[in-house]
Design an enzyme around this catalytic site. Structure first.
Site, mmCIF file in Angstrom:
data_model
loop_
_atom_site.group_PDB
_atom_site.id
_atom_site.type_symbol
_atom_site.label_atom_id
_atom_site.label_comp_id
_atom_site.label_asym_id
_atom_site.label_seq_id
_atom_site.Cartn_x
_atom_site.Cartn_y
_atom_site.Cartn_z
ATOM 1 N N CYS A 170 52.580 52.115 64.922
ATOM 2 C CA CYS A 170 51.136 52.320 64.756
ATOM 3 C C CYS A 170 50.353 51.031 64.909
ATOM 4 O O CYS A 170 49.246 51.026 65.430
ATOM 5 C CB CYS A 170 50.834 52.901 63.378
ATOM 6 N N HIS A 171 50.927 49.949 64.401
ATOM 7 C CA HIS A 171 50.195 48.676 64.364
ATOM 8 C C HIS A 171 50.659 47.731 65.455
ATOM 9 O O HIS A 171 50.879 46.555 65.227
ATOM 10 C CB HIS A 171 50.367 48.016 62.994
ATOM 11 N N CYS A 216 39.284 30.587 33.101
ATOM 12 C CA CYS A 216 39.589 30.023 34.421
ATOM 13 C C CYS A 216 38.436 29.152 34.913
ATOM 14 O O CYS A 216 38.640 28.069 35.490
ATOM 15 C CB CYS A 216 39.805 31.138 35.438
ATOM 16 N N CYS A 231 56.604 50.008 61.564
ATOM 17 C CA CYS A 231 55.199 49.635 61.353
ATOM 18 C C CYS A 231 54.561 49.359 62.708
ATOM 19 O O CYS A 231 53.406 49.717 62.955
ATOM 20 C CB CYS A 231 55.086 48.391 60.496
ATOM 21 N N CYS A 286 50.870 52.609 52.714
ATOM 22 C CA CYS A 286 51.167 52.954 54.106
ATOM 23 C C CYS A 286 52.600 53.493 54.215
ATOM 24 O O CYS A 286 52.855 54.509 54.867
ATOM 25 C CB CYS A 286 51.022 51.698 54.958
ATOM 26 N N CYS A 303 38.212 25.124 34.020
ATOM 27 C CA CYS A 303 38.918 24.131 34.819
ATOM 28 C C CYS A 303 38.491 24.200 36.281
ATOM 29 O O CYS A 303 38.277 23.172 36.923
ATOM 30 C CB CYS A 303 40.424 24.333 34.722
ATOM 31 N N HIS A 304 38.398 25.414 36.812
ATOM 32 C CA HIS A 304 38.254 25.553 38.263
ATOM 33 C C HIS A 304 36.821 25.496 38.778
ATOM 34 O O HIS A 304 36.628 25.274 39.970
ATOM 35 C CB HIS A 304 38.971 26.819 38.729
ATOM 36 N N ARG A 338 51.236 33.605 40.901
ATOM 37 C CA ARG A 338 50.488 32.395 40.567
ATOM 38 C C ARG A 338 49.546 32.644 39.395
ATOM 39 O O ARG A 338 49.426 31.813 38.505
ATOM 40 C CB ARG A 338 49.677 31.908 41.781
ATOM 41 N N CYS A 377 49.093 30.849 35.788
ATOM 42 C CA CYS A 377 47.818 30.355 35.273
ATOM 43 C C CYS A 377 47.662 30.801 33.817
ATOM 44 O O CYS A 377 47.300 30.005 32.947
ATOM 45 C CB CYS A 377 46.634 30.949 36.049
#
Lengths: 262, 104, 149
Positions: A80-81, A178, A77, A115, A181-182, A219, A223
């Site tokens: 190129c990077h 979602c 990687c 990639c 609550c958030h 995650r 939820c």
């Protein structure tokens, strides 16, 4: 007579209201936007802030090693990077983004795998594998401190709307969205935990509950199961759309990956 | 994966801090999976740090130690030589890494 | 003329009751903002209700609601405190709020614990059954009804 009409009107207003699929409109006020970091206990914050003690660096180190190591028959990687072209510093803060060629939305994991396939002739890494988590953690760590900023115009617009739809749609046995609550209840307490605003700027992150490092999709699956909704698959377009929506919603927050969370 | 933080150089007699972390699930043996079956215990049992051939720190781990265990301790720099960190799990499998300390 | 107002009121209330809530696990009679009859036909057990209230595996109501004096650390505050709720609400009102609070307040985050129909994307293993059984709800009603101020 007026009383009867008034009570009748109030009564009718309350009954047999058609049920909505979506939670009501809500948001976090611009001045109130806070990273999940703000909702952590001091010890947890200290763990994230210590570049040695932060367990996420086990994966960052793994990713850095993979980034610089050639797999059979392929370039690294870093070829190129590297310092001399297309460095990846600050790049992760602008994901997810639409791939110009295919028109598909790509999160960091998908971009890394694309990639590998297109430019290195390698097989994609499995979602949630230590290697893909390592690569994602390493690339994301190169954006630490960079404000989250994503493009939701043009081809990205439909994915943003898809993500927003999922965020506001009530689902699961508990029939919650979602947003409820958030957006509406952040800062309040569920047992000893304080509800955060649900931003993704620290992911991939080490979660103490997992005793493990994981992606934002992991995650999001938690939820969904938390409200007893069937979770989407890892790498699903739905969750990528949600990532885009969340990233726009978190605009301006500094990237913190590798984060430490509860 | 193992991460070590140890100085490359130190002055004679200097107290140096050394840190070590190893990636390991430290499965307690008390958790159950979605089907209700116990997830078997899988823990590291022993950690040892040797400096110049002598044991300077030793620890016996039990299931209460969290995953990806992190240790930080001090040692007194007395001579140039290797600091060797080694972990042994319940199956007898070992991992180790060495760092060279140059003492002036 | 004096009789018209209360009679209109009764007529309007009578015509307005959602007497059968098709979303629930069993047929339930709703009167105003209460479900007066026990779901099991018998009174619940307040001591079992207390255990359901605090247990992570059952109701886990302490996740969001506080009751003073309860032996449970860190009680949440997303929902209103239920200390003394027995002195403020009737058993029927308490029952309805557990069964289907979203019917009363569409924007609430209180789940409808006796609802089974019309839900989206329910996790495998939870479809078809309510989050709390009729027996568990009756035990909770008995426990909360006993929380007099």
């Amino acid at each position: 007579m007026k009383w009867a009409l008034l009570i009748g009107a109030l009564c009718l207003a309350g009954c047999n209201k058609p049920e909505s699929t979506y939670a009501r409109n809500s948001d976090v006020k611009a001045g109130d936007i806070k990273s999940g970091y703000a909702f952590l206990q001091d010890d947890t914050k200290a763990l994230q802030d210590d570049d040695f003690a932060n367990p996420g660096f086990l994966w960052v180190d793994r990713g850095k090693r993979l980034f610089e190591t050639a797999e059979t028959g392929a370039s690294t990687c870093s070829t190129c990077h590297g310092a001399h072209g297309m460095p990846l510093k600050g790049v992760a803060a602008h994901y997810p983004k639409v791939d110009a060629k295919t028109g598909k939305l790509l999160n960091l994991e998908a971009a890394i795998n694309l990639c590998r396939e297109q430019h290195q002739g390698l097989e994609p890494l499995a979602y949630e594998s230590d290697d893909l988590l390592g690569m994602t953690a390493y690339v994301a760590s190169l954006s630490r401190g960079e404000p989250v900023s994503v493009d939701i115009t043009g081809p990205a617009a439909k994915y943003y709307e898809e993500g927003r739809d999922y965020f506001f749609r009530r689902k699961g046995q508990f029939n919650l969205a979602c947003s409820q609550c958030h957006n509406e209840h952040w800062g309040e307490k569920l047992r000893g935990d304080t509800i955060s605003q649900g931003h993704g700027n620290a992911f991939p992150a080490y979660r103490l509950e997992w005793q493990d490092f994981g992606s934002l999709h992991r995650r999001l699956r938690d939820c969904d199961t938390g409200i007893r909704a069937e979770p989407q698959d890892y790498g699903s377009e739905t969750y990528m759309a949600v990532e885009l929506y969340l990233a726009k919603r978190a605009e301006g927050l500094a990237m913190e990956s590798p984060g430490v969370r509860r | 994966m193992i991460r070590i933080s140890a100085p490359d150089t130190a002055e004679m007699g200097e107290i140096v801090e050394v840190k070590a972390m190893i990636q390991h699930p430290m499965e307690t043996g008390y958790r159950r999976d979605a089907k209700g079956d116990v997830i078997p215990r899988n823990i590291i049992k022993q950690f040892r740090c040797a400096y110049g051939g002598n044991t300077v720190f030793e620890a016996t781990f039990f299931p209460g130690i969290a995953a990806n265990p992190f240790l930080a301790f001090c040692l007194r720099a007395t001579r140039t030589g290797p600091i060797e960190f080694s972990w042994t799990d319940q199956h007898g499998e070992t991992w180790s890494e060495t760092r060279q300390l140059t003492v002036s | 003329m004096r009789a018209v107002a209360p009679m209109s009121l009764v007529a309007l209330l009578g015509g307005c009751e959602p007497q059968h809530d098709a979303r629930l696990a069993s047929d339930v009679s709703i009167v105003g903002d209460a479900v007066p009859a026990s779901l099991t036909g018998a009174p619940g057990d307040a001591e079992r209700g207390r255990a359901i209230f605090v247990s992570r595996e059952e109701g886990h109501c302490v996740l969001c609601h506080q009751v003073e004096g309860l032996d449970a650390e860190f009680q949440g505050n997303v929902g209103p405190a239920l200390t003394g709720v027995g002195g403020r609400l009737s058993a029927g009102q308490i029952r309805y709020r557990i069964i289907d609070a979203q019917r009363i307040w569409p924007d609430t985050v209180m789940p409808a614990y006796y609802r089974t129909h019309g839900l989206r994307q329910v996790e495998h293993g939870y479809e078809g059954a309510p989050a709390l059984s009729a027996g568990q709800i009756e035990d909770l009603v008995a426990f909360l009804e006993a929380q007099a101020s």
